[in-house]
Design an enzyme around this catalytic site. Structure first.
Site, PDB file in Angstrom:
ATOM      1  CB  SER A 152      -1.014  -0.066   1.399  1.00  0.00           C
ATOM      2  OG  SER A 152      -1.556   1.365   1.169  1.00  0.00           O
ATOM      3  CE1 TYR A 166      -4.069  -2.128   4.785  1.00  0.00           C
ATOM      4  CE2 TYR A 166      -3.221   0.127   4.510  1.00  0.00           C
ATOM      5  CZ  TYR A 166      -3.670  -1.125   3.831  1.00  0.00           C
ATOM      6  OH  TYR A 166      -3.965  -1.275   2.526  1.00  0.00           O
TER       7      TYR A 166
END
Length: 262
Positions: A152, A166
């Site tokens: 990501s 995350y």
């Protein structure tokens, strides 16, 4: 050196974790439409079954599924066993399954770290480790097997949202992928990461509903990612055209990471 050979993935055996929905589904569809044999894996067996029904209707390649809950370490071993029994080899592993946890800094809980790092980082290593013999069985000198980790842009930049575990997990995944590239390259397996920007997925659904205009305004290309963008990148990395790419982290984000903010 024509395109039909450079980007050919016909007949390759591909495992896509989280492959029934979101980005994983986009990737699965791209491979099936180009003649690959895709194994979709998810803990939602009904979603896997439905996805395979729809994917097989596309023709060219085919789709099967292995229902598995990657929070359970025993299911990691079961995926490897099923693949060995049903395919005997694995050309491409796409580690796509992931989870997120958003909560304010002052109340961010211990449970978030355990849950997110387990799925996004620990299980990626363990699944890759478990299927390495199958990846080795598929490789040849000019056609290494491939590991593609779905990272990501939040592992490259500081996100506005409070998703501490995350972001840390994806930054860790990016570097773990480079470490694996060094170790597995000697065994005929490449390891690369696609650091995805915003795509239409379950994880991004609520955020895009509220902030899509703002998000697209911060992307130099002015849009979120499409299925063709992520599927095409995976197909390139899995084909002859991508066979010398190893240890790369590719930002697939329309330029959001490098876009000027002033």
């Amino acid at each position: 050196m024509d395109n039909s050979n450079l980007f050919d993935v016909k007949g390759k055996v591909v495992l896509v974790t989280g492959g029934a929905k979101g980005i994983g589904r986009m990737i699965s569809e791209g491979f099936v439409q180009n003649g690959a044999h895709v194994f979709v894996s998810s803990r939602d067996a009904k979603a896997c079954e439905q996805a395979c029904k729809e994917l097989n209707a596309l023709g060219k390649g085919k789709a099967d599924y292995i229902a598995a809950d990657l929070y359970k370490v025993e299911d990691v071993k079961r995926i490897a066993e099923e693949l060995k029994k049903r395919a005997g080899k694995l050309d491409v592993l796409i580690n796509n399954s992931g989870s997120n946890w958003g909560e304010s800094y002052d109340t961010y809980p211990d449970a978030a770290w355990d849950r997110v790092l387990t799925l996004n980082l620990k299980r990626v290593f363990q699944l890759t480790q478990a299927v390495t013999p199958l990846l080795e069985a598929a490789q040849s000198p000019l056609s290494p097997s491939r590991v593609i980790n779905i990272g990501s842009v939040d592992g490259l930049r500081v996100p506005a949202l409070e998703t501490f575990a995350y972001s840390a997990s994806k930054a860790g995944l990016h570097h773990m992928s480079r470490v694996l590239a060094s170790h597995l390259g000697k065994r005929g397996i490449t390891s690369n990461t696609i650091a995805c920007g915003p795509f239409q997925s379950k994880m991004m659904k609520a955020t895009l509903e509220k902030f899509k205009d703002v998000i697209e305004g911060g992307i130099p290309l002015g849009r979120i990612g499409s299925p063709e963008d992520v599927a095409g990148t995976c197909i390139w990395l899995s084909s002859r055209a991508g066979s010398y790419v190893n240890g790369a982290t590719i930002a697939l984000d329309g330029g959001s990471v490098v876009g000027a903010k002033l």
